[in-house]
Design an enzyme around this catalytic site. Structure first.
Site, PDB file in Angstrom:
ATOM      1  N   LYS A  90       1.944  -3.906   6.740  1.00  0.00           N
ATOM      2  CA  LYS A  90       2.299  -3.966   5.320  1.00  0.00           C
ATOM      3  C   LYS A  90       3.807  -3.820   5.123  1.00  0.00           C
ATOM      4  CE  LYS A  90      -1.753  -4.507   3.340  1.00  0.00           C
ATOM      5  NZ  LYS A  90      -2.113  -5.623   2.467  1.00  0.00           N
ATOM      6  N   TYR A 106      -1.836  -1.079  10.465  1.00  0.00           N
ATOM      7  CA  TYR A 106      -1.933  -1.349   9.021  1.00  0.00           C
ATOM      8  C   TYR A 106      -0.603  -1.035   8.321  1.00  0.00           C
ATOM      9  CZ  TYR A 106      -3.809  -1.062   4.228  1.00  0.00           C
ATOM     10  OH  TYR A 106      -4.069  -1.241   2.886  1.00  0.00           O
ATOM     11  N   THR A 157       0.813  -1.217   0.000  1.00  0.00           N
ATOM     12  CA  THR A 157       0.000   0.000   0.000  1.00  0.00           C
ATOM     13  C   THR A 157       0.846   1.266   0.000  1.00  0.00           C
ATOM     14  OG1 THR A 157      -1.521   1.273   1.374  1.00  0.00           O
ATOM     15  CG2 THR A 157      -0.150  -0.266   2.525  1.00  0.00           C
TER      16      THR A 157
HETATM   17  P1  NAD Z   1     -11.390  -5.348   1.457  1.00  0.00           P
HETATM   18  O1  NAD Z   1     -11.514  -5.160   2.918  1.00  0.00           O
HETATM   19  O2  NAD Z   1     -12.575  -5.094   0.604  1.00  0.00           O
HETATM   20  O3  NAD Z   1     -10.859  -6.796   1.124  1.00  0.00           O
HETATM   21  C1  NAD Z   1     -10.001  -7.515   1.963  1.00  0.00           C
HETATM   22  C2  NAD Z   1     -10.476  -8.960   2.006  1.00  0.00           C
HETATM   23  O4  NAD Z   1      -9.574  -9.714   2.827  1.00  0.00           O
HETATM   24  C3  NAD Z   1     -11.863  -9.101   2.609  1.00  0.00           C
HETATM   25  O5  NAD Z   1     -12.668  -9.913   1.782  1.00  0.00           O
HETATM   26  C4  NAD Z   1     -11.599  -9.772   3.951  1.00  0.00           C
HETATM   27  O6  NAD Z   1     -12.686 -10.549   4.405  1.00  0.00           O
HETATM   28  C5  NAD Z   1     -10.363 -10.581   3.629  1.00  0.00           C
HETATM   29  N1  NAD Z   1      -9.572 -10.958   4.805  1.00  0.00           N
HETATM   30  C6  NAD Z   1      -9.127 -10.151   5.790  1.00  0.00           C
HETATM   31  N2  NAD Z   1      -8.436 -10.866   6.711  1.00  0.00           N
HETATM   32  C7  NAD Z   1      -8.441 -12.156   6.278  1.00  0.00           C
HETATM   33  C8  NAD Z   1      -7.902 -13.361   6.786  1.00  0.00           C
HETATM   34  N3  NAD Z   1      -7.196 -13.401   7.933  1.00  0.00           N
HETATM   35  N4  NAD Z   1      -8.109 -14.512   6.086  1.00  0.00           N
HETATM   36  C9  NAD Z   1      -8.821 -14.500   4.917  1.00  0.00           C
HETATM   37  N5  NAD Z   1      -9.347 -13.379   4.398  1.00  0.00           N
HETATM   38  C10 NAD Z   1      -9.161 -12.217   5.066  1.00  0.00           C
HETATM   39  O7  NAD Z   1     -10.180  -4.415   1.004  1.00  0.00           O
HETATM   40  P2  NAD Z   1      -9.666  -4.037  -0.461  1.00  0.00           P
HETATM   41  O8  NAD Z   1      -9.820  -2.582  -0.626  1.00  0.00           O
HETATM   42  O9  NAD Z   1     -10.228  -4.952  -1.463  1.00  0.00           O
HETATM   43  O10 NAD Z   1      -8.109  -4.326  -0.306  1.00  0.00           O
HETATM   44  C11 NAD Z   1      -7.536  -5.542  -0.763  1.00  0.00           C
HETATM   45  C12 NAD Z   1      -6.029  -5.482  -0.562  1.00  0.00           C
HETATM   46  O11 NAD Z   1      -5.470  -4.382  -1.278  1.00  0.00           O
HETATM   47  C13 NAD Z   1      -5.632  -5.320   0.895  1.00  0.00           C
HETATM   48  O12 NAD Z   1      -4.496  -6.109   1.162  1.00  0.00           O
HETATM   49  C14 NAD Z   1      -5.279  -3.854   0.986  1.00  0.00           C
HETATM   50  O13 NAD Z   1      -4.333  -3.605   1.987  1.00  0.00           O
HETATM   51  C15 NAD Z   1      -4.729  -3.574  -0.391  1.00  0.00           C
HETATM   52  N6  NAD Z   1      -4.874  -2.156  -0.742  1.00  0.00           N
HETATM   53  C16 NAD Z   1      -6.103  -1.643  -1.074  1.00  0.00           C
HETATM   54  C17 NAD Z   1      -6.206  -0.286  -1.375  1.00  0.00           C
HETATM   55  C18 NAD Z   1      -7.520   0.341  -1.787  1.00  0.00           C
HETATM   56  O14 NAD Z   1      -7.554   1.537  -2.062  1.00  0.00           O
HETATM   57  N7  NAD Z   1      -8.597  -0.399  -1.887  1.00  0.00           N
HETATM   58  C19 NAD Z   1      -5.074   0.540  -1.310  1.00  0.00           C
HETATM   59  C20 NAD Z   1      -3.879  -0.030  -0.929  1.00  0.00           C
HETATM   60  C21 NAD Z   1      -3.764  -1.374  -0.661  1.00  0.00           C
END
Ligand code: NAD
Length: 332
Positions: free
Chosen positions: A150, A146, A117
């Site tokens: 990461k 967080y 991230t």
């Molecule tokens: P989200 O919360 O919609 O999705 C995360 C998923 O991970 C969820 O379905 C959740 O149930 C699952 N999860 C969490 N802990 C878990 C575990 N221990 N075992 C199994 N599943 C688990 O978030 P997102 O926005 O889709 O983000 C997805 C990834 O991308 C994350 O790693 C996040 O850090 C990264 N990210 C997202 C953004 C953004 O803007 N959306 C920005 C930077 C990084």
């Protein structure tokens, strides 16, 4: 080719699963414990025999019988509201979850991609942020569960690459938005869109001068898929360099929805970054990637999705007027 997506029932993960199937992967396995994701996000995919959903917490290990060719580790709470509510689970999935995903990738000789991230840059003192910048993170602040999870996950990924020969890479994702974000997940786009559609005050934190660079989810997924096709470690920034202030964003959303909501200021959260913009030179050179969806178009698609879910009727005038491309008739 078989793909494993941890966190595949989340916002980005569900789009990834869909695109992997469209790209011709024979089998896509999604592992999710639904901490912040939902079955609804993959409901359409459940009808596809090439898709498999495993309900499991990746911090307890990942058991897959068949060969896996690519592992995309996306499991983690991602919105500030979610990780502040689940700080320990966030640290665990960044640490133990990442270790299990890396072990699986090494065991199968699979390409591994970590969803890192822009939060690894913290409140950056360098602008825009290139991958060579080491960041300005408060290690004991509320967001540290967080940010540091990461950063640890990145360190672990590099250690597995060096010590275990993992074919592992890191993408640093900047703010991404699109359909399937949760209305109440606290992130700026769903918050403002739902407030505008509902006709309630649109909340902008601080004086609204802080910036974010918002990438539409289809573009982001395109970059992630490209990262699967190379063997480099990165890290590679994936994001849209188009920077907007939060006040500008609120005004755009108000115009695009045709809402009459007033824009109000609320206090800034602790350690909120003031500016964010990715330097995407490396993504261009290594992956031939750049985002293609203009902010306005991405916002319109997102607004339509939220409006449809909220049973808010939309009338799209043609051709689009410059002032309000989308007229929203809120029938509540
Ligand atoms: P989200 O919360 O919609 O999705 C995360 C998923 O991970 C969820 O379905 C959740 O149930 C699952 N999860 C969490 N802990 C878990 C575990 N221990 N075992 C199994 N599943 C688990 O978030 P997102 O926005 O889709 O983000 C997805 C990834 O991308 C994350 O790693 C996040 O850090 C990264 N990210 C997202 C953004 C953004 O803007 N959306 C920005 C930077 C990084």
């Amino acid at each position: 080719m078989r793909a494993l997506v941890t966190g595949g029932a989340g916002f980005i993960g569900s789009h990834l699963c869909e695109r992997l199937l469209e790209a011709g992967y024979d089998h896509v396995v999604c592992v999710d414990n639904f901490l912040t994701g939902s079955r609804d996000n993959v409901a359409r995919l459940m009808k596809n025999p090439r898709f498999q959903l495993i309900s499991s917490d990746v911090t307890h290990g990942i058991v897959i019988d068949d060969q896996v060719d690519v592992v995309l580790h996306f499991a983690s709470p991602a919105s500030p509201a979610d990780y502040l509510r689940h700080p320990l689970a966030t640290l665990r999935v960044g640490a133990e979850g990442t270790r299990h995903a890396l072990e699986l990738a090494v065991e199968h000789g699979a390409r591994f991609v970590l969803a890192s991230t822009s939060e690894t840059y913290g409140d950056p003192e360098v602008h825009p942020q290139p991958e060579s910048y080491w960041g300005n993170v408060n290690p004991v602040g509320p967001r540290s569960c967080y940010d540091e999870a990461k950063r640890y996950a990145e360190a672990l990924t590099m250690a597995y690459r060096r010590a275990r020969g993992a074919n592992a890479g890191i993408v640093r994702i900047f703010n991404t938005f699109g359909p399937r974000m949760r209305p109440g997940d606290g992130r700026v786009v769903p918050t403002l869109v739902c407030q505008a559609l509902g006709g309630t005050p649109m909340t902008v934190t601080g004086d609204g001068s802080q910036t974010r660079s918002l990438c539409y989810v289809d573009d982001l997924v395109d970059g992630v898929l490209r990262m699967l096709d190379v063997t480099e470690a990165g890290p590679v920034n994936l994001g849209n360099p188009h920077e907007v202030t939060m006040l500008e964003l609120a005004r755009w959303i108000r115009t695009l929805t045709g809402s009459r909501s007033e824009i109000v200021q609320v206090p800034l959260p602790a350690d909120d970054p003031k500016r964010r913009r990715p330097d995407i030179t490396r993504a261009g050179a290594l992956l031939g990637w750049q985002p293609r969806t203009p902010l306005e178009e991405g916002l319109l698609r997102t607004i339509e999705w939220f409006a449809a879910r909220g049973e808010v009727a939309l009338t799209v005038p043609t051709p689009a007027s410059p002032e309000a491309r989308l007229a929203v008739d809120i029938r509540r």
